[in-house]
Design a protein around this motif. Structure first.
Motif, PDB file in Angstrom:
ATOM      1  N   LEU A 168     115.607  49.348  94.759  1.00 26.46           N
ATOM      2  CA  LEU A 168     114.236  49.104  94.681  1.00 26.46           C
ATOM      3  C   LEU A 168     113.273  49.914  95.548  1.00 26.46           C
ATOM      4  N   ALA A 169     114.027  50.513  96.761  1.00 25.75           N
ATOM      5  CA  ALA A 169     113.271  51.644  97.523  1.00 25.75           C
ATOM      6  C   ALA A 169     112.867  52.777  96.874  1.00 25.75           C
ATOM      7  N   LEU A 170     113.120  53.003  95.682  1.00 26.93           N
ATOM      8  CA  LEU A 170     112.650  54.107  94.658  1.00 26.93           C
ATOM      9  C   LEU A 170     111.197  54.103  94.748  1.00 26.93           C
ATOM     10  N   LYS A 171     110.713  52.931  94.845  1.00 30.59           N
ATOM     11  CA  LYS A 171     109.228  52.911  94.623  1.00 30.59           C
ATOM     12  C   LYS A 171     108.650  53.433  95.864  1.00 30.59           C
ATOM     13  N   PHE A 172     109.410  53.828  96.983  1.00 29.75           N
ATOM     14  CA  PHE A 172     108.739  54.543  98.172  1.00 29.75           C
ATOM     15  C   PHE A 172     109.149  55.993  98.249  1.00 29.75           C
ATOM     16  N   VAL A 173     109.777  56.342  97.407  1.00 28.69           N
ATOM     17  CA  VAL A 173     110.287  58.002  97.253  1.00 28.69           C
ATOM     18  C   VAL A 173     109.174  58.700  97.333  1.00 28.69           C
ATOM     19  N   ALA A 174     109.308  59.709  98.338  1.00 31.00           N
ATOM     20  CA  ALA A 174     108.130  60.817  98.331  1.00 31.00           C
ATOM     21  C   ALA A 174     107.819  61.472  96.893  1.00 31.00           C
ATOM     22  N   ALA A 175     106.647  61.806  96.741  1.00 29.98           N
ATOM     23  CA  ALA A 175     106.336  62.556  95.541  1.00 29.98           C
ATOM     24  C   ALA A 175     106.991  63.614  95.163  1.00 29.98           C
ATOM     25  N   ALA A 176     107.378  64.516  96.041  1.00 24.87           N
ATOM     26  CA  ALA A 176     108.398  65.695  96.116  1.00 24.87           C
ATOM     27  C   ALA A 176     109.760  65.254  95.390  1.00 24.87           C
ATOM     28  N   LEU A 177     110.187  64.104  95.596  1.00 30.94           N
ATOM     29  CA  LEU A 177     111.397  63.772  94.902  1.00 30.94           C
ATOM     30  C   LEU A 177     111.143  62.976  93.844  1.00 30.94           C
ATOM     31  N   ARG A 178     110.210  62.768  93.175  1.00 27.43           N
ATOM     32  CA  ARG A 178     110.089  61.887  91.966  1.00 27.43           C
ATOM     33  C   ARG A 178     110.720  62.455  90.775  1.00 27.43           C
TER      34      ARG A 178
END
Length: 101
Positions: A67-77
């Motif tokens: 669920l940490a995927l929610k906080f991944v930087a935009a560059a890694l989306r």
């Protein structure tokens, strides 16, 4: 204040409770070793990691808690590996996968 500036103390603290990173100075939030220790303990601490560190730290975070995927930087989306690791760790992370994936 002296303890907040003591690297060994800060590292030990985030190894025990990763989300303590929220309350630390930006210097520590941008420190690779401190950030990695925090997300390995609690992937959701990724929310408080400086964006410049994200690729390697994001992988460690989603492997600990998808669920940490929610906080991944935009560059890694659009990073397929990060999304796959998140969903493998926690199937509920699927709802966080970018629609274009």
């Amino acid at each position: 204040a002296a303890l907040r500036n003591d690297r060994a103390f800060v590292l030990d603290a985030v190894k025990r409770h990763g989300q303590i990173l929220e309350f630390l100075a930006a210097t520590w939030q941008g420190d690779r070793e401190i950030a990695m220790a925090a997300v390995k303990q609690d992937g959701l601490a990724l929310k408080f990691v400086a964006a410049a560190l994200h690729r390697e730290i994001a992988m460690a975070a989603v492997k600990q808690n998808g669920l940490a995927l929610k906080f991944v930087a935009a560059a890694l989306r659009r990073d397929v590996d990060v999304h796959v690791a998140a969903v493998q760790q926690n199937g509920f992370a699927f709802h966080l996968v970018a629609p274009a994936m």
